[in-house]
Design a protein around this motif. Structure first.
Motif, mmCIF file in Angstrom:
data_model
loop_
_atom_site.group_PDB
_atom_site.id
_atom_site.type_symbol
_atom_site.label_atom_id
_atom_site.label_comp_id
_atom_site.label_asym_id
_atom_site.label_seq_id
_atom_site.Cartn_x
_atom_site.Cartn_y
_atom_site.Cartn_z
ATOM 1 N N GLU A 126 0.851 -1.179 0.000
ATOM 2 C CA GLU A 126 0.000 0.000 0.000
ATOM 3 C C GLU A 126 0.889 1.232 0.000
ATOM 4 O O GLU A 126 1.591 1.493 0.975
ATOM 5 C CB GLU A 126 -0.901 -0.014 1.243
ATOM 6 N N HIS A 153 -1.305 6.434 -1.063
ATOM 7 C CA HIS A 153 -2.083 6.265 0.172
ATOM 8 C C HIS A 153 -2.724 7.623 0.439
ATOM 9 O O HIS A 153 -3.109 8.287 -0.537
ATOM 10 C CB HIS A 153 -1.185 5.770 1.321
ATOM 11 N N ARG A 232 -12.965 7.874 -0.548
ATOM 12 C CA ARG A 232 -12.275 6.580 -0.590
ATOM 13 C C ARG A 232 -13.083 5.520 -1.355
ATOM 14 O O ARG A 232 -12.579 4.446 -1.653
ATOM 15 C CB ARG A 232 -11.993 6.099 0.834
ATOM 16 N N ASP A 335 -9.683 -4.266 5.908
ATOM 17 C CA ASP A 335 -8.714 -3.274 6.404
ATOM 18 C C ASP A 335 -8.450 -3.457 7.899
ATOM 19 O O ASP A 335 -8.240 -2.478 8.620
ATOM 20 C CB ASP A 335 -9.202 -1.843 6.108
HETATM 21 ZN ZN ZN Z 1 -5.808 1.535 3.125
#
Ligand code: ZN
Length: 388
Positions: A126, A153, A232, A335
């Motif tokens: 990530e 990110h 997001r 997550d």
């Molecule tokens: Zn993330």
């Protein structure tokens, strides 16, 4: 909530046990695989090996995560060290528990590890920030088994714009698209057989990366923006673009991206972090095991005390994505240990609840097998085949 029917539950459990279940975004918490946090035991982490067993979570993409920092030589050097540290933690887990968990680099290996009775570890990365000014490290990460890489990110980087500009780093609020270096990155990922990941990536940057990529792309942990409007999440056009390219969008069980978090709960969490001195960047990494234990215990108490975002709300994202692009192009992620989780799926140990909820909503065993891992493994293989 109605009391669970034990007969239906046993059937659901049998289905859950038959399919290969993979969460595509699991972070490793502070001190992972040191004396401070041993994933081989029941721990404060949302994901540890006993928890995966208990919840019937067969595999996970463990993440080499790097927070975005300054784009200069010192920043890149620090990021490279941070990424190395994360990778070493995952590698130590694999070496410490070879009878419990093994790494997979292809779908065939994932199925073989699963058939051997072990848990499946896959690796994702990530933030491409630690690559520095060029993409020469990409083959090295591919050789270590990294199978997806998120371009950004929180905060823009040398490759493109984030879905969340960083004010602290002086980002403009605009997305100017993929940079030249970002285009190099997409080509390098294609050549190395690493899936291009659009989670955390700005809309324009992501669509440009998708258009440039010769191989299918993914979103490793994002929700449906039509269900909950958050930068997001992916709007329907983004979902469709990913699907048309043959890729997959992994809906994420992250309460703040799934629905409105109760403001009183958010306030209580903020006050807890202030009390424990966990507000500034990097504080979690430096905190003592006792402080982190305290934090985990208090957080659980707060989440039980206020109305929480629910598994049913998460399933609404899955329903919407499946309705929009079809069950072949949707998957699941939580997550965990990176801020994710919600009521009903707040640790690996609760993974069965997801299967039960989706069965209740009319998904078949075949659908569940696709959502829980079949789709991401199909895309992972396709991307590697195109690299060769
Ligand atoms: Zn993330």
């Amino acid at each position: 909530m109605a009391a669970p029917d034990p007969v239906a539950d046993a059937e659901a459990r049998a289905i859950h046990d038959r399919i290969l279940t993979i969460d595509t975004d699991v972070d490793t918490g502070p001190g992972f695989m040191t004396a401070a946090l041993d994933p081989g035991r029941i721990s404060r982490a949302q994901v540890d090996l006993p928890g995966m067993r208990a919840g019937g979570l067969d595999g996970a993409f463990f993440i080499v995560y790097t927070a975005q920092g300054r784009r200069d030589a010192d920043g890149y050097a620090a990021a490279r060290l941070a990424a190395e540290d994360k990778f070493q933690g995952i590698d130590r887990m694999l070496r410490a528990y070879p009878r419990e968990i093994a790494q997979a680099r292809t779908a065939e290996e994932a199925r073989a590890v699963h058939a051997s009775g072990r848990l499946v570890a896959l690796i994702g990365m990530e933030n491409a920030y630690p690559l520095g000014d060029d993409v020469s490290d990409v083959p090295m990460w591919a050789a270590r088994g990294v199978r997806y890489l998120s371009i950004t990110h929180f905060g823009h980087n040398q490759f493109g714009a984030s879905s969340n500009a960083s004010r602290a780093l002086g980002d403009a609020d605009t997305d100017d698209g993929l940079t030249d270096c970002g285009a190099d990155l997409v080509r390098a990922l294609n050549a190395a057989g690493i899936m291009v990941d659009l989670s955390h990536v700005g809309r324009r940057t992501g669509l440009e990366a998708l258009a440039l990529s010769k191989a299918p792309v993914i979103a490793s942990h994002s929700g449906a923006r039509a269900v909950y409007d958050n930068p997001r999440n992916l709007d329907d056009a983004q979902l469709q673009a990913i699907a048309e390219k043959g890729g997959v969008a992994q809906m994420v069980a992250y309460r703040g991206y799934v629905g409105d978090v109760d403001p009183e709960m958010a306030r209580a969490q903020r006050m807890l972090r202030e009390r424990l001195g966990l507000t500034v960047g990097g504080a979690m990494q430096r905190a003592s095991a006792a402080t982190l234990d305290d934090y985990a215990r208090e957080l659980a108490r707060i989440r039980a005390a206020y109305p929480d975002v629910t598994l049913a709300q998460f399933a609404d994202h899955i329903d919407h994505a499946v309705k929009t692009v079809g069950v072949e192009h949707v998957g699941l992620s939580a997550d965990f240990d990176g801020g994710g989780g919600l009521q009903g799926w707040d640790s690996a140990a609760e993974s069965f609840n997801v299967t039960r909820e989706l069965l209740t909503r009319g998904y078949s065993e075949a659908d569940l097998a696709k959502l829980w891992g079949g789709n991401i493994l199909r895309v992972m293989d396709a991307v590697q085949a195109m690299a060769q």
